[in-house]
Design a protein around this motif. Structure first.
Motif, PDB file in Angstrom:
ATOM      1  N   VAL A   1       0.775  -1.279   0.123  1.00  7.33           N
ATOM      2  CA  VAL A   1       0.090   0.068  -0.097  1.00  7.33           C
ATOM      3  C   VAL A   1       0.846   1.346  -0.136  1.00  7.33           C
ATOM      4  O   VAL A   1       0.532   2.202  -0.778  1.00  7.33           O
ATOM      5  CB  VAL A   1      -1.035  -0.121   1.232  1.00  7.33           C
ATOM      6  N   LEU A   2       2.034   1.226   0.843  1.00  2.74           N
ATOM      7  CA  LEU A   2       2.770   2.572   0.902  1.00  2.74           C
ATOM      8  C   LEU A   2       3.617   2.559  -0.363  1.00  2.74           C
ATOM      9  O   LEU A   2       3.767   3.710  -0.714  1.00  2.74           O
ATOM     10  CB  LEU A   2       3.753   2.387   2.026  1.00  2.74           C
ATOM     11  N   LEU A   3       4.094   1.657  -1.155  1.00  2.00           N
ATOM     12  CA  LEU A   3       4.815   1.812  -2.505  1.00  2.00           C
ATOM     13  C   LEU A   3       3.747   2.272  -3.442  1.00  2.00           C
ATOM     14  O   LEU A   3       4.343   3.046  -4.172  1.00  2.00           O
ATOM     15  CB  LEU A   3       5.408   0.351  -2.667  1.00  2.00           C
ATOM     16  N   LEU A   4       2.759   1.471  -3.334  1.00  2.00           N
ATOM     17  CA  LEU A   4       1.886   1.930  -4.426  1.00  2.00           C
ATOM     18  C   LEU A   4       1.503   3.454  -4.249  1.00  2.00           C
ATOM     19  O   LEU A   4       1.291   4.078  -5.477  1.00  2.00           O
ATOM     20  CB  LEU A   4       0.567   1.338  -4.393  1.00  2.00           C
ATOM     21  N   ARG A   5       1.273   4.123  -3.211  1.00  2.00           N
ATOM     22  CA  ARG A   5       1.018   5.684  -2.956  1.00  2.00           C
ATOM     23  C   ARG A   5       2.207   6.430  -3.276  1.00  2.00           C
ATOM     24  O   ARG A   5       1.962   7.437  -3.949  1.00  2.00           O
ATOM     25  CB  ARG A   5       0.498   5.736  -1.417  1.00  2.00           C
ATOM     26  N   LEU A   6       3.330   6.019  -2.706  1.00  2.00           N
ATOM     27  CA  LEU A   6       4.471   6.507  -3.020  1.00  2.00           C
ATOM     28  C   LEU A   6       5.142   6.774  -4.223  1.00  2.00           C
ATOM     29  O   LEU A   6       5.277   7.798  -4.940  1.00  2.00           O
ATOM     30  CB  LEU A   6       5.538   6.408  -2.188  1.00  2.00           C
ATOM     31  N   ILE A   7       4.974   5.786  -5.295  1.00  2.00           N
ATOM     32  CA  ILE A   7       5.748   5.638  -6.244  1.00  2.00           C
ATOM     33  C   ILE A   7       4.543   5.822  -7.543  1.00  2.00           C
ATOM     34  O   ILE A   7       4.963   6.632  -8.281  1.00  2.00           O
ATOM     35  CB  ILE A   7       6.294   4.029  -6.585  1.00  2.00           C
ATOM     36  N   PHE A   8       3.489   5.399  -7.488  1.00  2.00           N
ATOM     37  CA  PHE A   8       2.672   5.493  -8.552  1.00  2.00           C
ATOM     38  C   PHE A   8       1.276   6.419  -8.280  1.00  2.00           C
ATOM     39  O   PHE A   8       0.355   6.340  -8.960  1.00  2.00           O
ATOM     40  CB  PHE A   8       1.984   4.151  -8.980  1.00  2.00           C
ATOM     41  N   LYS A   9       1.054   6.981  -7.069  1.00  2.00           N
ATOM     42  CA  LYS A   9       0.195   7.682  -6.437  1.00  2.00           C
ATOM     43  C   LYS A   9      -1.172   7.071  -6.790  1.00  2.00           C
ATOM     44  O   LYS A   9      -2.055   7.705  -7.054  1.00  2.00           O
ATOM     45  CB  LYS A   9      -0.021   9.098  -7.303  1.00  2.00           C
ATOM     46  N   ILE A  10      -0.863   5.870  -6.527  1.00  2.00           N
ATOM     47  CA  ILE A  10      -2.613   4.834  -6.364  1.00  2.00           C
ATOM     48  C   ILE A  10      -2.835   4.744  -4.982  1.00  2.00           C
ATOM     49  O   ILE A  10      -2.027   4.272  -4.295  1.00  2.00           O
ATOM     50  CB  ILE A  10      -2.338   3.625  -7.008  1.00  2.00           C
ATOM     51  N   ASP A  11      -3.911   5.063  -4.436  1.00  2.00           N
ATOM     52  CA  ASP A  11      -4.484   4.777  -3.335  1.00  2.00           C
ATOM     53  C   ASP A  11      -5.360   3.712  -3.422  1.00  2.00           C
ATOM     54  O   ASP A  11      -6.491   3.643  -3.558  1.00  2.00           O
ATOM     55  CB  ASP A  11      -5.376   6.081  -2.748  1.00  2.00           C
ATOM     56  N   ILE A  12      -4.718   2.508  -2.928  1.00  2.00           N
ATOM     57  CA  ILE A  12      -5.470   1.298  -3.225  1.00  2.00           C
ATOM     58  C   ILE A  12      -6.724   1.353  -2.068  1.00  2.00           C
ATOM     59  O   ILE A  12      -7.492   0.536  -2.284  1.00  2.00           O
ATOM     60  CB  ILE A  12      -4.350   0.262  -3.093  1.00  2.00           C
ATOM     61  N   LEU A  13      -6.411   1.780  -1.010  1.00  2.00           N
ATOM     62  CA  LEU A  13      -7.441   1.738   0.103  1.00  2.00           C
ATOM     63  C   LEU A  13      -8.723   2.321  -0.281  1.00  2.00           C
ATOM     64  O   LEU A  13      -9.713   1.893  -0.103  1.00  2.00           O
ATOM     65  CB  LEU A  13      -6.604   2.150   1.475  1.00  2.00           C
ATOM     66  N   TYR A  14      -8.361   3.589  -0.805  1.00  2.00           N
ATOM     67  CA  TYR A  14      -9.587   4.214  -1.313  1.00  2.00           C
ATOM     68  C   TYR A  14     -10.276   3.584  -2.492  1.00  2.00           C
ATOM     69  O   TYR A  14     -11.389   3.511  -2.535  1.00  2.00           O
ATOM     70  CB  TYR A  14      -9.179   5.707  -1.885  1.00  2.00           C
ATOM     71  N   ARG A  15      -9.745   2.932  -3.548  1.00  2.00           N
ATOM     72  CA  ARG A  15     -10.297   2.203  -4.375  1.00  2.00           C
ATOM     73  C   ARG A  15     -10.854   0.921  -3.878  1.00  2.00           C
ATOM     74  O   ARG A  15     -12.202   0.582  -4.500  1.00  2.00           O
ATOM     75  CB  ARG A  15      -9.334   1.808  -5.420  1.00  2.00           C
ATOM     76  N   ILE A  16     -10.423   0.298  -2.999  1.00  2.00           N
ATOM     77  CA  ILE A  16     -11.167  -1.089  -2.374  1.00  2.00           C
ATOM     78  C   ILE A  16     -12.104  -0.352  -1.356  1.00  2.00           C
ATOM     79  O   ILE A  16     -13.282  -0.957  -1.480  1.00  2.00           O
ATOM     80  CB  ILE A  16      -9.886  -1.763  -1.714  1.00  2.00           C
ATOM     81  N   PHE A  17     -11.804   0.402  -0.164  1.00  2.00           N
ATOM     82  CA  PHE A  17     -12.872   0.477   0.963  1.00  2.00           C
ATOM     83  C   PHE A  17     -13.483   1.863   0.656  1.00  2.00           C
ATOM     84  O   PHE A  17     -14.650   2.087   1.282  1.00  2.00           O
ATOM     85  CB  PHE A  17     -12.195   0.637   1.985  1.00  2.00           C
ATOM     86  N   GLY A  18     -13.126   2.921   0.035  1.00  2.00           N
ATOM     87  CA  GLY A  18     -13.757   4.216  -0.348  1.00  2.00           C
ATOM     88  C   GLY A  18     -13.320   5.092   1.049  1.00  2.00           C
ATOM     89  O   GLY A  18     -13.904   5.897   1.102  1.00  2.00           O
ATOM     90  N   ILE A  19     -12.416   4.584   1.667  1.00  2.00           N
ATOM     91  CA  ILE A  19     -11.716   5.768   2.627  1.00  2.00           C
ATOM     92  C   ILE A  19     -10.417   6.082   2.438  1.00  2.00           C
ATOM     93  O   ILE A  19      -9.462   5.548   1.810  1.00  2.00           O
ATOM     94  CB  ILE A  19     -11.769   4.861   3.925  1.00  2.00           C
ATOM     95  N   ARG A  20     -10.117   7.261   2.887  1.00  2.00           N
ATOM     96  CA  ARG A  20      -8.515   7.716   2.570  1.00  2.00           C
ATOM     97  C   ARG A  20      -7.973   7.575   4.277  1.00  2.00           C
ATOM     98  O   ARG A  20      -8.498   7.671   5.078  1.00  2.00           O
ATOM     99  CB  ARG A  20      -8.805   9.138   2.382  1.00  2.00           C
ATOM    100  N   TRP A  21      -6.742   7.067   4.042  1.00  2.00           N
ATOM    101  CA  TRP A  21      -5.838   7.035   4.970  1.00  2.00           C
ATOM    102  C   TRP A  21      -4.481   7.465   4.931  1.00  2.00           C
ATOM    103  O   TRP A  21      -3.830   7.025   3.996  1.00  2.00           O
ATOM    104  CB  TRP A  21      -5.711   5.231   5.591  1.00  2.00           C
ATOM    105  N   PRO A  22      -3.766   8.292   5.728  1.00  2.00           N
ATOM    106  CA  PRO A  22      -4.451   8.909   6.587  1.00  2.00           C
ATOM    107  C   PRO A  22      -5.129  10.012   6.334  1.00  2.00           C
ATOM    108  O   PRO A  22      -5.143  10.664   5.268  1.00  2.00           O
ATOM    109  CB  PRO A  22      -3.312   9.343   7.652  1.00  2.00           C
ATOM    110  N   LYS A  23      -6.189  10.566   7.256  1.00  2.00           N
ATOM    111  CA  LYS A  23      -7.111  11.608   6.643  1.00  2.00           C
ATOM    112  C   LYS A  23      -6.347  12.855   6.716  1.00  2.00           C
ATOM    113  O   LYS A  23      -5.547  13.413   7.399  1.00  2.00           O
ATOM    114  CB  LYS A  23      -8.206  11.804   7.503  1.00  2.00           C
TER     115      LYS A  23
END
Length: 83
Positions: free
Chosen positions: A61-83
């Motif tokens: 999750v952290l690598l996808l967010r840092l490298i590709f700017k993909i928020d996988i938690l938002y795509r799966i659960f619809g929540i942003r972490w951290p807010k």
């Protein structure tokens, strides 16, 4: 009329009960020791696998967010972490 039973000695009965209890504890230890080793071994491996999977998902999750700017938690659960 005396109601006390003089034929049995309460100290000897108490000592016999303690000795029987100690022997039962020793017997239970000898019987349950291998079973306890098996249970602890299995639980160790289960905990190890759960920790490895949790760390791998966190790193993913952290690598996808840092490298590709993909928020996988938002795509799966619809929540942003951290807010």
């Amino acid at each position: 009329m005396n109601t006390k039973n003089r034929s049995s000695n309460p100290i000897l009965i108490t000592i016999a009960k303690v000795v029987i209890f100690a022997l039962c504890i020793c017997l239970a230890y000898l019987i349950l020791r291998p079973l306890l080793g098996i249970i602890l071994g299995i639980s160790f491996w289960i905990i190890r696998v759960v920790v490895i999977v949790a760390v791998a998902l966190l790193v993913l999750v952290l690598l996808l967010r840092l490298i590709f700017k993909i928020d996988i938690l938002y795509r799966i659960f619809g929540i942003r972490w951290p807010k």
